[in-house]
Design a protein around this motif. Structure first.
Motif, PDB file in Angstrom:
ATOM      1  N   ILE A 257       9.001  11.378   9.105  1.00 33.39           N
ATOM      2  CA  ILE A 257       9.498  10.389   8.077  1.00 33.39           C
ATOM      3  C   ILE A 257      10.761   9.759   8.397  1.00 33.39           C
ATOM      4  O   ILE A 257      11.641  10.243   8.937  1.00 33.39           O
ATOM      5  N   THR A 258      10.600   8.409   8.008  1.00 29.63           N
ATOM      6  CA  THR A 258      12.050   7.658   8.017  1.00 29.63           C
ATOM      7  C   THR A 258      12.088   6.743   6.874  1.00 29.63           C
ATOM      8  O   THR A 258      11.130   6.302   6.605  1.00 29.63           O
ATOM      9  N   VAL A 259      13.353   6.971   6.406  1.00 32.52           N
ATOM     10  CA  VAL A 259      13.572   6.003   4.832  1.00 32.52           C
ATOM     11  C   VAL A 259      13.901   4.873   5.618  1.00 32.52           C
ATOM     12  O   VAL A 259      14.773   4.629   6.050  1.00 32.52           O
TER      13      VAL A 259
ATOM     14  N   GLU B  49       0.079   5.531  10.911  1.00 31.40           N
ATOM     15  CA  GLU B  49       1.265   5.085  10.085  1.00 31.40           C
ATOM     16  C   GLU B  49       0.602   4.849   8.686  1.00 31.40           C
ATOM     17  O   GLU B  49      -0.401   4.347   8.185  1.00 31.40           O
ATOM     18  N   ALA B  50       1.725   5.357   7.690  1.00 29.70           N
ATOM     19  CA  ALA B  50       1.518   5.133   6.184  1.00 29.70           C
ATOM     20  C   ALA B  50       3.052   5.013   5.605  1.00 29.70           C
ATOM     21  O   ALA B  50       3.807   5.316   6.082  1.00 29.70           O
ATOM     22  N   VAL B  51       2.974   4.260   4.464  1.00 28.37           N
ATOM     23  CA  VAL B  51       4.322   3.728   3.985  1.00 28.37           C
ATOM     24  C   VAL B  51       4.089   4.429   2.523  1.00 28.37           C
ATOM     25  O   VAL B  51       3.046   4.313   1.890  1.00 28.37           O
ATOM     26  N   TYR B  52       5.018   5.277   2.128  1.00 23.30           N
ATOM     27  CA  TYR B  52       5.205   5.672   0.709  1.00 23.30           C
ATOM     28  C   TYR B  52       6.251   5.048  -0.066  1.00 23.30           C
ATOM     29  O   TYR B  52       7.391   4.944   0.284  1.00 23.30           O
ATOM     30  N   GLN B  53       5.807   4.862  -1.435  1.00 19.08           N
ATOM     31  CA  GLN B  53       6.942   4.233  -2.299  1.00 19.08           C
ATOM     32  C   GLN B  53       7.321   5.214  -3.297  1.00 19.08           C
ATOM     33  O   GLN B  53       6.437   5.713  -4.023  1.00 19.08           O
ATOM     34  N   ILE B  54       8.368   5.883  -3.049  1.00 13.57           N
ATOM     35  CA  ILE B  54       8.739   6.786  -4.082  1.00 13.57           C
ATOM     36  C   ILE B  54       9.443   6.410  -5.321  1.00 13.57           C
ATOM     37  O   ILE B  54      10.243   5.479  -5.276  1.00 13.57           O
ATOM     38  N   GLY B  55       9.143   6.761  -6.583  1.00 13.42           N
ATOM     39  CA  GLY B  55       9.602   6.378  -7.732  1.00 13.42           C
ATOM     40  C   GLY B  55       8.865   5.120  -8.384  1.00 13.42           C
ATOM     41  O   GLY B  55       9.442   4.503  -9.133  1.00 13.42           O
ATOM     42  N   VAL B  56       7.508   5.068  -7.911  1.00  8.99           N
ATOM     43  CA  VAL B  56       6.734   3.918  -8.353  1.00  8.99           C
ATOM     44  C   VAL B  56       5.606   4.705  -9.098  1.00  8.99           C
ATOM     45  O   VAL B  56       4.597   5.459  -8.147  1.00  8.99           O
TER      46      VAL B  56
ATOM     47  N   ARG C 260      19.076   4.777 -11.588  1.00  9.86           N
ATOM     48  CA  ARG C 260      17.640   5.226 -10.908  1.00  9.86           C
ATOM     49  C   ARG C 260      17.390   4.375  -9.651  1.00  9.86           C
ATOM     50  O   ARG C 260      17.643   3.574  -9.506  1.00  9.86           O
ATOM     51  N   LYS C 261      16.710   5.203  -8.708  1.00  6.75           N
ATOM     52  CA  LYS C 261      16.592   4.776  -7.310  1.00  6.75           C
ATOM     53  C   LYS C 261      15.084   4.777  -7.182  1.00  6.75           C
ATOM     54  O   LYS C 261      14.400   5.516  -7.456  1.00  6.75           O
ATOM     55  N   ILE C 262      14.584   3.769  -6.254  1.00  4.45           N
ATOM     56  CA  ILE C 262      13.353   3.739  -5.550  1.00  4.45           C
ATOM     57  C   ILE C 262      13.570   3.791  -3.997  1.00  4.45           C
ATOM     58  O   ILE C 262      14.486   3.457  -3.618  1.00  4.45           O
ATOM     59  N   ALA C 263      12.381   4.493  -3.187  1.00  4.35           N
ATOM     60  CA  ALA C 263      12.710   4.634  -2.029  1.00  4.35           C
ATOM     61  C   ALA C 263      11.232   4.235  -0.951  1.00  4.35           C
ATOM     62  O   ALA C 263      10.312   4.230  -1.901  1.00  4.35           O
ATOM     63  N   GLU C 264      11.529   3.544  -0.120  1.00  7.25           N
ATOM     64  CA  GLU C 264      10.500   3.386   0.924  1.00  7.25           C
ATOM     65  C   GLU C 264      10.361   4.069   2.131  1.00  7.25           C
ATOM     66  O   GLU C 264      11.497   4.044   2.840  1.00  7.25           O
ATOM     67  N   VAL C 265       9.695   4.772   2.212  1.00  8.78           N
ATOM     68  CA  VAL C 265       9.538   5.672   3.593  1.00  8.78           C
ATOM     69  C   VAL C 265       8.233   5.481   4.470  1.00  8.78           C
ATOM     70  O   VAL C 265       6.999   5.235   4.007  1.00  8.78           O
ATOM     71  N   LEU C 266       8.704   5.549   5.736  1.00  9.95           N
ATOM     72  CA  LEU C 266       7.576   5.352   6.747  1.00  9.95           C
ATOM     73  C   LEU C 266       7.323   6.571   7.140  1.00  9.95           C
ATOM     74  O   LEU C 266       8.017   7.362   7.621  1.00  9.95           O
ATOM     75  N   ILE C 267       5.974   6.804   7.350  1.00  8.77           N
ATOM     76  CA  ILE C 267       5.369   8.213   7.978  1.00  8.77           C
ATOM     77  C   ILE C 267       4.763   7.914   9.006  1.00  8.77           C
ATOM     78  O   ILE C 267       3.678   7.044   8.979  1.00  8.77           O
ATOM     79  N   ARG C 268       4.994   8.447  10.351  1.00  5.52           N
ATOM     80  CA  ARG C 268       4.276   8.299  11.418  1.00  5.52           C
ATOM     81  C   ARG C 268       3.800   9.421  12.137  1.00  5.52           C
ATOM     82  O   ARG C 268       4.419  10.271  12.239  1.00  5.52           O
ATOM     83  N   LYS C 269       2.724   9.347  12.553  1.00  7.99           N
ATOM     84  CA  LYS C 269       2.031  10.640  13.092  1.00  7.99           C
ATOM     85  C   LYS C 269       2.620  10.983  14.557  1.00  7.99           C
ATOM     86  O   LYS C 269       2.505   9.950  15.345  1.00  7.99           O
TER      87      LYS C 269
END
Length: 615
Positions: free
Chosen positions: A141-143, A102-109, A159-168
């Motif tokens: 991926i899941t936003v 599992e990983a969490v990506y913060q987009i716009g940061v 302007r937006k930021i997004a938090e995305v969960l990535i799961r293998k």
């Protein structure tokens, strides 16, 4: 996560979120960077951060990105070159490995933690690139959430930021497995809640949902759990629930799930307390879920179960059930009662009531980062109110141990703790338990013991099952059942260990422990007998000596020498000790072992004896 970021993501619910920032160290990853390079980079980025940007109250930010851990910051991912794309894919693999799938990506940061945000067009392009990267590494991926940020108030474009969960996507049964112990007073709705979560059907208000969880006839008749039972709830790589409503068997759930929550349903009644303690000490749960009935509040064994989880340092969250039976005022009174108990000096917890999906996401991340945070859910198993928030929490909650700790445990010699023993027709003897360290494969030669004489018997591992489905390789930290063929069941008992023949296990009758006496009606002295729980070991022991003192009273500390009365046990220095006798209770840890002077060699198996006779 910073308090202002919590507010930005909509978790300002007025229940403890304001004091969260001061109660735990800020950190954006689930593991603290240990390499010097990572620390240096963090220091540099903090320095740049402080020079270039003066945070104001309306511009929240995250702590600088950690080099290790499973959280990654990305400002934008718009049309990367082929070389950059390959680099990003490698980076995603690293983050997934750190988070064990599992990983969490913060987009716009930015890397220094500044929340810059992206325009709608750039955000869409970045999420599209992230989707392609996930496909390349075999993940989904899941936003989780998107929010507008006030980075540049002069700009017209939001302007937006997004938090995305990535799961293998799971391969070779390597789903992420988290164990949750379910605690709470009798009749608080523990088994019913698990029945609703795992079966996918709401309860009828008369206990229909819990019937599939009971193991004995008397449990069905009384409605009270007296034994330890296991239930599973899966989540696929897209974050969707996988349970018995769509899958007929546990094997089907395991095949389609990339994350598995294993619930350990424990007994609530006081007369089954020894079973509950055994479940907490031997099955090594990652988290504990304390279920409290909204209409009765804190009653019966609730405080005792809360104390047990805290004594064993198991992170705890609370579920208030049966809210459909009460008025809103009654539910709020129960919440306030719990908040008072959690804030007491003995607990020092920060309660966080969950009202929305954003709260659940924030709580899952903060709960893993700080042991002080205690999320509180209010739900109903009959109406289904707020049940989805609990599922979101389970979906996002990360593992406590990172990939490095897991690899270190796997490199050690094999050690399997025996918690359950069965005889299965056409299979033979089967043992259930947890693999504490190393790797176990079908056909492995191990030794099991200690016997009453301190000996070990040789055996061969047959088939292995995890969550009721076949498994070829068992890794450290995983619970499973092992088939031992025609091995004599009478030679086995709970509390034994199966270890690699190369290991030299420490077997002892006597051990020293540094203890704290939590409660005792009179005085605790030499000759006193208590039931000792150390991991999967549960046995009566006599107090042989209390060093430096004649006797102990409630709240006092001392080093005590214990002696087992029935048979020697396999122990380790540093292991947590929990002992009880009637109302007497105490906790501590093993400080010194007095091993049996001569370690007896393993007893050959029956097959080996037959071969020797033939020779």
């Amino acid at each position: 996560m910073d308090e202002r970021v919590s507010d930005l993501f909509g978790s300002g619910n007025g229940h403890g979120s304001g004091s969260q920032a001061s109660n735990f160290k800020q950190g954006n990853g689930y593991s603290v960077p240990s390499r010097k390079a990572g620390v240096k980079n963090n220091k540099k980025s903090k320095a740049r951060f402080s020079r270039n940007f003066k945070p104001s109250n309306n511009t929240p930010y995250l702590p600088p990105e950690a080099e290790e851990g499973n959280i990654e910051y990305k400002l934008k991912l718009v049309n990367p070159t082929q070389y950059r794309f390959e680099h990003l894919a490698t980076q995603m693999k690293w983050r997934l490995q750190e988070g064990r799938g599992e990983a969490v990506y913060q987009i716009g940061v930015e890397d220094n933690g500044m929340l810059v945000g992206l325009s709608e067009k750039d955000m869409r392009a970045s999420l599209k690139t992230l989707h392609k990267l996930a496909e390349k590494v075999g993940a989904d991926i899941t936003v989780l959430r998107q929010r507008e940020v006030d980075y540049d108030s002069d700009a017209d474009v939001p302007r937006k930021i997004a938090e995305v969960l990535i799961r293998k996507v799971p391969d070779d049964q390597q789903f992420l497995d988290l164990r949750v112990a379910v605690l709470g007073n009798v009749d608080s709705g523990k088994s019913t809640l698990l029945g609703v979560l795992t079966q996918g059907e709401l309860d009828n208000g008369r206990g229909r949902a819990r019937l599939n969880l009971f193991r004995h006839l008397h449990e069905i008749q009384t409605g009270r759990t007296s034994s330890i039972s296991f239930e599973i709830l899966g989540f696929n790589s897209k974050g969707e629930v996988v349970n018995y409503s769509e899958s007929r068997t546990a094997e089907e759930i395991c095949e389609s799930a990339s994350k598995m929550i294993t619930f350990i349903d424990l007994a609530g009644h006081h007369k089954y307390l020894k079973t509950t303690i055994f479940g907490l000490t031997s099955y090594c749960p990652d988290f504990a879920m304390l279920v409290v009935s909204a209409n009765t509040g804190i009653a019966g064994t609730t405080r005792e179960h809360l104390g047990l989880a805290m004594a064993l340092k198991v992170p705890i969250f609370i579920v208030i059930s049966k809210v459909d039976l009460c008025t809103r005022a009654t539910v709020e009174r129960t919440v306030r009662q719990l908040e008072r108990v959690l804030k007491q000096p003995g607990c020092n917890k920060v309660p966080m009531v969950i009202h929305s999906t954003d709260d659940a996401v924030t709580a899952a991340q903060q709960f893993a980062q700080s042991p002080n945070i205690t999320p509180i859910f209010t739900l109903s198993s009959v109406s289904g109110e707020s049940l989805d928030l609990l599922k979101v929490f389970f979906n996002i909650i990360p593992p406590l141990s990172n990939s490095k700790e897991q690899e270190e445990l796997m490199q050690q010699l094999t050690e399997f703790q025996v918690d359950e023993i069965y005889t299965v027709p056409e299979v033979g003897t089967v043992v259930g338990g947890t693999l504490y360290s190393g790797i176990c494969r079908e056909g492995d030669q191990l030794v099991v013991g200690p016997t009453d004489l301190g000996q070990f018997h040789k055996l061969t591992v047959g088939s292995i099952q995890r969550n009721r489905s076949g498994c070829r390789v068992l890794r450290a930290g995983q619970a499973a059942t092992l088939a031992l063929g025609n091995f004599d069941r009478s030679l086995l008992r709970k509390g034994m260990v199966m270890v690699s023949p190369e290991m030299d296990p420490t077997i002892c009758w006597m051990f020293e422990a540094e203890i704290v006496l939590l409660f005792h009606a009179k005085t605790f002295h030499k000759g006193f007998q208590v039931t000792v729980h150390i991991g999967n070991v549960r046995q009566t022991a006599t107090v042989e000596a209390v060093y430096g003192k004649e006797e102990l009273r409630t709240g006092e500390k001392a080093v005590v020498l214990f002696k087992f009365i029935k048979h020697p046990e396999y122990l380790k220095v540093g292991a947590k000790v929990l002992f009880r006798q009637g109302v007497t209770k105490g906790i501590g840890h093993v400080t010194k072992l007095q091993p049996i002077t001569q370690y007896l060699p393993p007893v050959p198996s029956e097959e080996e004896e037959e071969e020797e006779e033939e020779a």
